[in-house]
Design a protein around this motif. Sequence first.
Motif, mmCIF file in Angstrom:
data_model
loop_
_atom_site.group_PDB
_atom_site.id
_atom_site.type_symbol
_atom_site.label_atom_id
_atom_site.label_comp_id
_atom_site.label_asym_id
_atom_site.label_seq_id
_atom_site.Cartn_x
_atom_site.Cartn_y
_atom_site.Cartn_z
ATOM 1 N N TRP A 378 0.617 -1.358 0.157
ATOM 2 C CA TRP A 378 0.231 -0.048 -0.126
ATOM 3 C C TRP A 378 0.777 1.349 0.030
ATOM 4 O O TRP A 378 0.650 2.671 -0.752
ATOM 5 C CB TRP A 378 -0.969 0.317 1.149
ATOM 6 C CG TRP A 378 -0.361 0.383 2.174
ATOM 7 C CD1 TRP A 378 0.122 -1.034 3.525
ATOM 8 C CD2 TRP A 378 0.148 1.489 3.237
ATOM 9 N NE1 TRP A 378 0.318 -0.437 4.938
ATOM 10 C CE2 TRP A 378 0.872 0.940 4.061
ATOM 11 C CE3 TRP A 378 0.127 2.202 3.199
ATOM 12 C CZ2 TRP A 378 1.305 1.609 5.252
ATOM 13 C CZ3 TRP A 378 0.708 3.747 3.797
ATOM 14 C CH2 TRP A 378 1.137 3.265 5.331
ATOM 15 N N PHE A 379 2.134 1.617 0.966
ATOM 16 C CA PHE A 379 3.225 2.338 0.838
ATOM 17 C C PHE A 379 3.728 2.715 -0.222
ATOM 18 O O PHE A 379 3.094 3.680 -1.329
ATOM 19 C CB PHE A 379 3.930 2.085 2.002
ATOM 20 C CG PHE A 379 4.786 3.296 1.724
ATOM 21 C CD1 PHE A 379 4.812 4.192 3.037
ATOM 22 C CD2 PHE A 379 6.431 2.740 1.780
ATOM 23 C CE1 PHE A 379 5.776 4.838 2.534
ATOM 24 C CE2 PHE A 379 7.664 3.788 1.830
ATOM 25 C CZ PHE A 379 6.656 4.853 2.197
ATOM 26 N N LEU A 380 4.258 1.430 -1.061
ATOM 27 C CA LEU A 380 4.572 1.678 -2.193
ATOM 28 C C LEU A 380 4.123 1.985 -3.570
ATOM 29 O O LEU A 380 4.598 2.521 -4.721
ATOM 30 C CB LEU A 380 5.768 0.088 -2.742
ATOM 31 C CG LEU A 380 7.273 -0.191 -2.349
ATOM 32 C CD1 LEU A 380 7.506 -1.718 -2.162
ATOM 33 C CD2 LEU A 380 7.908 0.797 -1.575
ATOM 34 N N ASP A 381 2.622 1.487 -3.784
ATOM 35 C CA ASP A 381 1.856 2.081 -4.390
ATOM 36 C C ASP A 381 1.354 2.804 -4.765
ATOM 37 O O ASP A 381 1.012 3.881 -5.754
ATOM 38 C CB ASP A 381 0.481 1.630 -4.284
ATOM 39 C CG ASP A 381 -0.799 1.141 -5.203
ATOM 40 O OD1 ASP A 381 -0.623 1.610 -6.019
ATOM 41 O OD2 ASP A 381 -2.081 1.028 -4.591
ATOM 42 N N ARG A 382 1.437 4.131 -3.878
ATOM 43 C CA ARG A 382 1.098 5.354 -3.436
ATOM 44 C C ARG A 382 2.112 6.372 -5.141
ATOM 45 O O ARG A 382 1.479 6.983 -4.829
ATOM 46 C CB ARG A 382 1.215 5.492 -1.997
ATOM 47 C CG ARG A 382 0.423 5.886 -1.527
ATOM 48 C CD ARG A 382 0.292 5.515 0.214
ATOM 49 N NE ARG A 382 -1.373 5.295 0.357
ATOM 50 C CZ ARG A 382 -2.265 6.209 0.009
ATOM 51 N NH1 ARG A 382 -2.217 7.440 0.429
ATOM 52 N NH2 ARG A 382 -3.381 5.465 0.588
ATOM 53 N N PHE A 383 3.989 6.097 -4.212
ATOM 54 C CA PHE A 383 5.261 6.398 -5.033
ATOM 55 C C PHE A 383 4.720 5.603 -6.676
ATOM 56 O O PHE A 383 5.135 6.716 -7.347
ATOM 57 C CB PHE A 383 6.281 5.503 -4.769
ATOM 58 C CG PHE A 383 6.347 6.707 -3.203
ATOM 59 C CD1 PHE A 383 7.161 7.833 -3.043
ATOM 60 C CD2 PHE A 383 6.911 5.608 -2.060
ATOM 61 C CE1 PHE A 383 7.607 8.225 -1.791
ATOM 62 C CE2 PHE A 383 6.547 6.773 -0.694
ATOM 63 C CZ PHE A 383 6.918 7.872 -0.865
ATOM 64 N N ARG A 384 3.825 4.326 -6.586
ATOM 65 C CA ARG A 384 5.065 4.015 -8.131
ATOM 66 C C ARG A 384 3.421 4.742 -8.621
ATOM 67 O O ARG A 384 3.256 5.145 -10.163
ATOM 68 C CB ARG A 384 4.545 2.797 -8.029
ATOM 69 C CG ARG A 384 3.400 2.170 -7.915
ATOM 70 C CD ARG A 384 3.200 0.444 -7.794
ATOM 71 N NE ARG A 384 2.016 -0.075 -8.088
ATOM 72 C CZ ARG A 384 2.101 -0.623 -6.746
ATOM 73 N NH1 ARG A 384 2.984 -1.245 -5.815
ATOM 74 N NH2 ARG A 384 1.471 -1.427 -6.845
ATOM 75 N N THR A 385 2.357 4.954 -8.480
ATOM 76 C CA THR A 385 1.212 5.770 -8.665
ATOM 77 C C THR A 385 1.323 6.814 -8.716
ATOM 78 O O THR A 385 1.051 7.025 -10.353
ATOM 79 C CB THR A 385 -0.195 5.366 -7.662
ATOM 80 O OG1 THR A 385 -0.547 5.031 -7.723
ATOM 81 C CG2 THR A 385 -1.546 6.368 -8.536
ATOM 82 N N THR A 386 1.947 8.015 -8.253
ATOM 83 C CA THR A 386 2.437 9.151 -8.688
ATOM 84 C C THR A 386 3.831 9.357 -9.945
ATOM 85 O O THR A 386 3.503 9.908 -10.544
ATOM 86 C CB THR A 386 3.214 9.479 -7.270
ATOM 87 O OG1 THR A 386 2.685 9.481 -6.662
ATOM 88 C CG2 THR A 386 3.539 11.359 -8.170
ATOM 89 N N VAL A 387 4.600 7.975 -9.854
ATOM 90 C CA VAL A 387 5.475 8.497 -11.084
ATOM 91 C C VAL A 387 4.388 8.131 -12.618
ATOM 92 O O VAL A 387 4.492 8.051 -13.549
ATOM 93 C CB VAL A 387 6.346 7.313 -11.008
ATOM 94 C CG1 VAL A 387 7.208 6.767 -12.351
ATOM 95 C CG2 VAL A 387 7.440 7.958 -9.539
ATOM 96 N N ASN A 388 3.201 7.090 -12.270
ATOM 97 C CA ASN A 388 2.455 6.512 -13.177
ATOM 98 C C ASN A 388 1.663 7.557 -13.681
ATOM 99 O O ASN A 388 1.335 7.740 -14.763
ATOM 100 C CB ASN A 388 1.099 5.234 -13.093
ATOM 101 C CG ASN A 388 1.928 4.280 -12.836
ATOM 102 O OD1 ASN A 388 2.839 3.944 -12.736
ATOM 103 N ND2 ASN A 388 1.058 3.265 -11.987
ATOM 104 N N VAL A 389 1.550 8.655 -12.920
ATOM 105 C CA VAL A 389 0.872 9.909 -13.453
ATOM 106 C C VAL A 389 1.553 10.808 -14.113
ATOM 107 O O VAL A 389 1.275 11.684 -14.652
ATOM 108 C CB VAL A 389 -0.113 10.308 -12.736
ATOM 109 C CG1 VAL A 389 -1.009 12.357 -12.191
ATOM 110 C CG2 VAL A 389 -1.009 9.594 -11.458
ATOM 111 N N TRP A 390 2.888 11.157 -13.725
ATOM 112 C CA TRP A 390 3.914 11.526 -13.800
ATOM 113 C C TRP A 390 4.248 11.422 -15.646
ATOM 114 O O TRP A 390 3.820 12.439 -16.693
ATOM 115 C CB TRP A 390 4.812 11.549 -13.021
ATOM 116 C CG TRP A 390 6.280 12.441 -13.839
ATOM 117 C CD1 TRP A 390 8.189 12.569 -13.858
ATOM 118 C CD2 TRP A 390 6.422 13.824 -14.213
ATOM 119 N NE1 TRP A 390 8.930 13.082 -13.761
ATOM 120 C CE2 TRP A 390 7.666 14.088 -14.245
ATOM 121 C CE3 TRP A 390 5.631 14.673 -13.934
ATOM 122 C CZ2 TRP A 390 8.065 15.094 -14.263
ATOM 123 C CZ3 TRP A 390 5.987 15.859 -14.740
ATOM 124 C CH2 TRP A 390 7.455 16.740 -14.890
ATOM 125 N N GLY A 391 3.739 10.508 -15.651
ATOM 126 C CA GLY A 391 4.599 9.497 -16.926
ATOM 127 C C GLY A 391 3.822 10.121 -17.798
ATOM 128 O O GLY A 391 3.707 10.396 -18.926
#
Length: 414
Positions: A378-391
């Motif tokens: 759940w914690f890492l998900d937040r960071f990867r989602t941020t990078v997804n949206v940045w992409g």
Amino acid sequence: MSHKHAMIILYLICASVVLGLLAGWYFGEDILVIEWMGTLFLNALKMTIIPLIMAAVISGVASLGDVRKLGRPGGLTMLYYMITTFIAVTIGLVAVNVIQPGEGVERSIESVSAGLAVADSAGGQGVVDIVLSMVSPNLVASAVDLQLLPLVFFAVVFGAAVTTIGKQGESVIEFFDSLNGTMMTIVGWIMYFSPLGVFALVATPLGEAGGGPAFIATVSAVGSYVMTVLIGLSVHAVVLFAILVLVGRRGLSYLKDVARALLTAFGTASSSATLPITMECTHEHGLHERSVRFVLPLGSTVNMNGTALYEAVAALFIAQVYGVDLSLSDQIIVALTATMAAIGAAGIPQAGQVTMLIVLSAVGLPAEGIGLLLSVDWFLDRFRTTVNVWGDAVGAAVMNKTMIMHGDNIELKA
Ligand code: ASP
């Protein structure tokens, strides 16, 4: 929303993330009393997604004026997504090979059985299922489940078809144009509540995990895995920024304008729920309507750089823990399947964890290995989602530039 308001909201959301972390850290489970605020914000965003995505994609595609013009922007967009996803996976693979986070990590009985439960619930999704999931036999059911990929696919086909029926199609295009404008206005209103929503969404999962000290204890069991993912994601975010500057010809002001979307992604852990805000931010920044209406909805469903990177790191981490030596050709298979798995992952919280089974089974790794990662997902998900949206946001800027360079720029009526 005026620029001044947008900036005030940005500062408030930044404060919300910091205060939310502090509140979750100190109050532990007591903070769950404010969970409803996060749910309300999330529901409000989700409420807009279906009408917005249909209106945006249909009017965006129809703005091309002729179905034959869909090829180049469509092809370029997909090419951009494939290239950046490949870069993300490569960064993940290099990081995990250099850092070797799986060395010396213990497997516990609970983690093995938790992993088996995830594997069971995933029901053996494969690459063919991802292809099949693009075309839905029941659009209403897809909308109910917020499965956006088949809806985007339908909207592209619909938008293309409507341009072929001449005058008859004009009122339909006008309708979806107006619907898009209306939905964007609603999103602007919802944005005023985002600081409160993000505060609750950041605070509650940390509180649920038992507050700061309990969370630190959980993370330290797989600390170097968490670090590897975070380092990989940071490097990729910087690479995307370089692409933004070199190809998209935009810089810090763009980052500042889409920061509200990035922080919302961090709060919601869902790129689909963040999509309306990403569209609003890029629209306000002044990207061409077609980049906003066509590139972003497509990106939020198929372009998940952060997820792809995480899947590659996680698969190799599991291999290291289980003492399986993956050869170069195995790692290439990991790269390819991680790309597919990221395309197939829905833009909802922790979807990547489920599609990871595709990667594991492709190289014969045990599905129960996922259990090792569950406590911190759940914690890492937040960071990867941020990078997804940045992409996605960088993709929209790049396509904006590329399409203008190629003279494909056709104004919308609205
Ligand atoms: N939560 C991610 C997203 O919405 C998907 C995932 O990696 O789980 O983009």
